[in-house]
Design a protein around this motif. Structure first.
Motif, PDB file in Angstrom:
ATOM      1  N   ASP A  83      26.466 -21.138 -30.992  1.00 22.97           N
ATOM      2  CA  ASP A  83      26.316 -19.709 -31.146  1.00 22.97           C
ATOM      3  C   ASP A  83      25.121 -19.144 -31.605  1.00 22.97           C
ATOM      4  O   ASP A  83      24.416 -20.060 -32.337  1.00 22.97           O
ATOM      5  N   ASP A  84      24.968 -17.929 -31.978  1.00 27.50           N
ATOM      6  CA  ASP A  84      23.787 -17.429 -32.358  1.00 27.50           C
ATOM      7  C   ASP A  84      24.393 -17.244 -33.997  1.00 27.50           C
ATOM      8  O   ASP A  84      25.087 -16.444 -34.100  1.00 27.50           O
ATOM      9  N   ALA A  85      23.577 -17.928 -34.973  1.00 24.24           N
ATOM     10  CA  ALA A  85      24.240 -17.937 -36.252  1.00 24.24           C
ATOM     11  C   ALA A  85      24.062 -16.597 -36.738  1.00 24.24           C
ATOM     12  O   ALA A  85      24.868 -16.009 -37.732  1.00 24.24           O
ATOM     13  N   LEU A  86      23.089 -16.026 -36.424  1.00 25.00           N
ATOM     14  CA  LEU A  86      22.765 -14.526 -37.019  1.00 25.00           C
ATOM     15  C   LEU A  86      23.716 -13.505 -36.500  1.00 25.00           C
ATOM     16  O   LEU A  86      23.861 -12.505 -36.820  1.00 25.00           O
ATOM     17  N   SER A  87      24.476 -13.703 -35.381  1.00 23.11           N
ATOM     18  CA  SER A  87      25.547 -12.844 -35.081  1.00 23.11           C
ATOM     19  C   SER A  87      26.658 -13.103 -35.295  1.00 23.11           C
ATOM     20  O   SER A  87      27.751 -12.244 -35.348  1.00 23.11           O
ATOM     21  N   LEU A  88      27.106 -14.306 -36.012  1.00 21.61           N
ATOM     22  CA  LEU A  88      28.216 -14.501 -36.477  1.00 21.61           C
ATOM     23  C   LEU A  88      28.782 -13.664 -37.847  1.00 21.61           C
ATOM     24  O   LEU A  88      27.769 -13.515 -38.600  1.00 21.61           O
ATOM     25  N   PRO A 102      13.790 -20.417 -37.173  1.00 25.83           N
ATOM     26  CA  PRO A 102      12.507 -19.888 -36.417  1.00 25.83           C
ATOM     27  C   PRO A 102      11.925 -18.755 -37.394  1.00 25.83           C
ATOM     28  O   PRO A 102      12.675 -17.988 -37.803  1.00 25.83           O
ATOM     29  N   PHE A 103      10.685 -19.049 -37.528  1.00 27.08           N
ATOM     30  CA  PHE A 103       9.757 -18.020 -38.332  1.00 27.08           C
ATOM     31  C   PHE A 103      10.156 -16.731 -38.054  1.00 27.08           C
ATOM     32  O   PHE A 103      10.175 -15.972 -39.045  1.00 27.08           O
ATOM     33  N   SER A 104      10.193 -16.401 -37.070  1.00 23.24           N
ATOM     34  CA  SER A 104      10.455 -14.732 -36.430  1.00 23.24           C
ATOM     35  C   SER A 104      11.621 -14.315 -37.044  1.00 23.24           C
ATOM     36  O   SER A 104      11.891 -13.130 -37.047  1.00 23.24           O
ATOM     37  N   LYS A 105      12.646 -15.125 -37.429  1.00 28.63           N
ATOM     38  CA  LYS A 105      13.894 -14.881 -37.842  1.00 28.63           C
ATOM     39  C   LYS A 105      14.255 -15.440 -39.217  1.00 28.63           C
ATOM     40  O   LYS A 105      15.418 -15.233 -39.734  1.00 28.63           O
TER      41      LYS A 105
END
Length: 184
Positions: A83-88, A102-105
């Motif tokens: 899953d996308d950890a940032l969407s959890l 990821p550096f962009s996030k």
């Protein structure tokens, strides 16, 4: 990517595998035991190096194509979310969050781990460019949440083709942490 790679094609999802020596360098400075979570696990390079003293290793990875690689490192208690950890809405409770985001996030991953709703994470450790600390956009965040900084004494190669022009270190947040600098 760094200034030496301007114009180069970036890897999908900013996936640059963590060299094992980078993880080995920081482990003596972290609490070892309990549960460890890598919320941007890639192929599991970080968790593969973590010692067996962790009761449970947990991984979140956005790329389903990497599930096989992650399952291959599963020894003992191992939990995996594709899953996308940032969407959890939440991450599983962990004594240690250990990541190469990821550096962009990167800021979003750090905020997710150390933010108020994530207060149940004991220590957060992120491999980042030292330039992360120098961003004007992040200065209020860094002042409010100063990490301990463990500078890598040599530059890692994330693609096996040499290093870039950036310096890297592990930024560590958690109990008793904040504002100290070390060279590994």
């Amino acid at each position: 990517m760094s200034s030496t790679n301007r114009g180069a094609k970036r890897a999908k999802n900013d996936f640059y595998e963590t060299p094992s020596w980078c993880v080995e360098a920081i482990l003596p400075h972290l609490p070892i035991g309990g549960t460890v979570l890598d919320p941007c696990a890639g192929k599991g390079a970080i968790l593969r190096v973590c010692p067996a003293s962790f009761d449970c290793k947990m991984a979140i990875e956005i790329n389903k194509d990497l599930e096989y690689d992650l399952r291959a490192i599963a020894t003992g208690e191992f939990d995996l979310w594709i899953d996308d950890a940032l969407s959890l809405s939440f991450w599983p409770k962990a004594d240690l969050v250990l990541m190469n985001p990821p550096f962009s996030k990167a800021e979003a991953f750090v905020r997710m781990s150390i933010g108020e709703q994530r207060a149940y994470h004991g220590t957060t450790c992120a491999l980042l460019r030292l330039g992360f600390l120098a961003s004007k956009k992040r200065q209020d965040f860094i002042r409010a949440n100063p990490p301990d900084v463990y500078v890598l004494s040599k530059r890692p190669s994330f693609n096996g083709e040499g290093t870039d022009s950036c310096d890297y270190g592990w930024l560590v947040w958690g109990p008793g942490r904040g504002g100290r600098w070390f060279v590994l």
